[in-house]
Scaffold this motif. Structure first.
Motif, mmCIF file in Angstrom:
data_model
loop_
_atom_site.group_PDB
_atom_site.id
_atom_site.type_symbol
_atom_site.label_atom_id
_atom_site.label_comp_id
_atom_site.label_asym_id
_atom_site.label_seq_id
_atom_site.Cartn_x
_atom_site.Cartn_y
_atom_site.Cartn_z
ATOM 1 N N UNK A 72 2.232 -18.005 6.990
ATOM 2 C CA UNK A 72 3.496 -18.391 7.626
ATOM 3 C C UNK A 72 3.820 -17.535 8.842
ATOM 4 N N UNK A 73 2.837 -16.823 9.355
ATOM 5 C CA UNK A 73 3.046 -15.955 10.521
ATOM 6 C C UNK A 73 3.306 -16.810 11.758
ATOM 7 N N UNK A 74 4.482 -16.643 12.341
ATOM 8 C CA UNK A 74 4.819 -17.420 13.521
ATOM 9 C C UNK A 74 4.468 -16.744 14.826
ATOM 10 N N UNK B 250 1.826 -17.624 2.077
ATOM 11 C CA UNK B 250 3.268 -17.403 2.052
ATOM 12 C C UNK B 250 3.751 -16.216 2.857
ATOM 13 N N UNK B 251 2.846 -15.427 3.413
ATOM 14 C CA UNK B 251 3.250 -14.231 4.167
ATOM 15 C C UNK B 251 3.572 -14.573 5.618
ATOM 16 N N UNK B 252 4.626 -13.972 6.126
ATOM 17 C CA UNK B 252 4.998 -14.121 7.533
ATOM 18 C C UNK B 252 4.574 -12.881 8.306
ATOM 19 N N UNK B 253 4.928 -12.831 9.578
ATOM 20 C CA UNK B 253 4.587 -11.669 10.400
ATOM 21 C C UNK B 253 5.320 -10.430 9.890
ATOM 22 N N UNK B 254 6.600 -10.593 9.580
ATOM 23 C CA UNK B 254 7.413 -9.463 9.131
ATOM 24 C C UNK B 254 7.145 -9.078 7.688
ATOM 25 N N UNK B 255 6.329 -9.850 6.978
ATOM 26 C CA UNK B 255 5.987 -9.481 5.599
ATOM 27 C C UNK B 255 5.150 -8.211 5.543
ATOM 28 N N UNK C 36 12.182 -11.312 11.818
ATOM 29 C CA UNK C 36 11.823 -11.076 13.216
ATOM 30 C C UNK C 36 11.908 -12.382 13.989
ATOM 31 N N UNK C 37 12.445 -12.316 15.194
ATOM 32 C CA UNK C 37 12.593 -13.510 16.022
ATOM 33 C C UNK C 37 11.246 -14.167 16.289
ATOM 34 N N UNK C 38 11.201 -15.481 16.156
ATOM 35 C CA UNK C 38 9.982 -16.232 16.427
ATOM 36 C C UNK C 38 9.029 -16.331 15.267
ATOM 37 N N UNK C 39 9.344 -15.654 14.174
ATOM 38 C CA UNK C 39 8.461 -15.627 13.014
ATOM 39 C C UNK C 39 8.693 -16.853 12.138
ATOM 40 N N UNK C 40 7.732 -17.089 11.234
ATOM 41 C CA UNK C 40 7.896 -18.134 10.243
ATOM 42 C C UNK C 40 8.731 -17.618 9.074
#
Length: 248
Positions: A178-180, A205-210, A217-221
């Motif tokens: 989910x990293x955007x 299921x992990x995003x950039x801020x994970x 974080x702005x722009x992230x999933x």
């Protein structure tokens, strides 16, 4: 006429100086605004962890196994404008497993402006010979540049901008579905810059801020994995990777 030309040239020079000064001041101000702070609860757990020692050293935040010796180390470079302490919770498992961790404090909170070599950080533990270097996001890009002086490379939601595919580096690249920002597509596009045997792991299921405890974080999933599960999965991946370093 000569005086007029002199005045014009002087005005141009001072104008250029003003532009440079204002530009530099703008970068400094921008680098200090909007820094993503470490979340207090996960950080408090790190400070209360009796299995590790945590020091605020000149080289960075240093985490070591409590009362034990370490023969492996990791220098970790934070993402842009992220508080270095935000990575202590997800990396503390390494110190528990006997690996010394040095989380750097990039100049101006941006790894690209930090021109120090790897030895500026490994000096925190001079008795260790085997070092890995890693980083999150833009910190990972900088880690790739420092990897020529390391034995291994660890990437969190990141990829190399330069080609290290011909090196003998051991590489672990952990990404999030989910990293955007460092999207799966971007990481896949840069895959050929890493050695052929690089270990590529995508955490569902992990995003950039994970990868850090600093909030959204702005722009992230949107992550669909809990912080606790994220920490557990990353801890196990790091444990296996550094166990392989002992086996080499």
């Amino acid at each position: 006429m000569k005086k007029k030309r002199h005045r014009i040239l002087t005005s141009i020079v001072w104008g250029l100086v003003a532009v440079v000064v204002l530009g530099a001041a703008g970068i400094v101000i921008w680098s200090q605004v909007g820094v993503m702070a470490a979340e207090p609860e996960p950080l408090a757990e790190v400070r209360a962890n009796s299995a590790i020692d945590v020091a605020d050293a000149p080289q960075g935040i240093v985490m070591t196994p409590a009362g034990g010796e370490s023969d492996l180390g990791l220098v970790f470079v934070p993402g842009a404008k992220v508080d270095p302490w935000a990575y202590a919770p997800i990396l503390q498992s390494l110190a528990e497993d006997g690996v010394t961790v040095v989380i750097t404090r990039p100049w101006l909170n941006l790894a690209f402006f930090d021109l120090r070599g790897l030895d500026a950080f490994t000096s925190a533990a001079p008795d260790i010979d085997d070092w890995a270097v890693g980083g999150h996001s833009l910190g990972g890009v900088r880690a790739c540049q420092l990897a020529t002086d390391a034995e291994a490379l660890v990437l969190f939601g990141s990829y190399c901008a330069g080609d290290v595919s011909a090196s003998d580096l051991r590489v672990l690249s952990i990404s999030g579905s989910e990293d955007g920002l460092s999207t799966p597509a971007k990481i896949d596009d840069a895959r050929d810059l890493l050695p052929a045997d690089a270990e590529m792991v995508e955490i569902d299921g992990a995003s950039h801020a994970s990868f850090g405890d600093y909030g959204p974080q702005a722009g992230d999933g949107t992550p669909t994995i809990s912080d606790e599960e994220m920490h557990e999965q990353v801890a196990e991946l790091l444990r296996q990777f550094f166990a392989g370093s002992h086996a080499r």
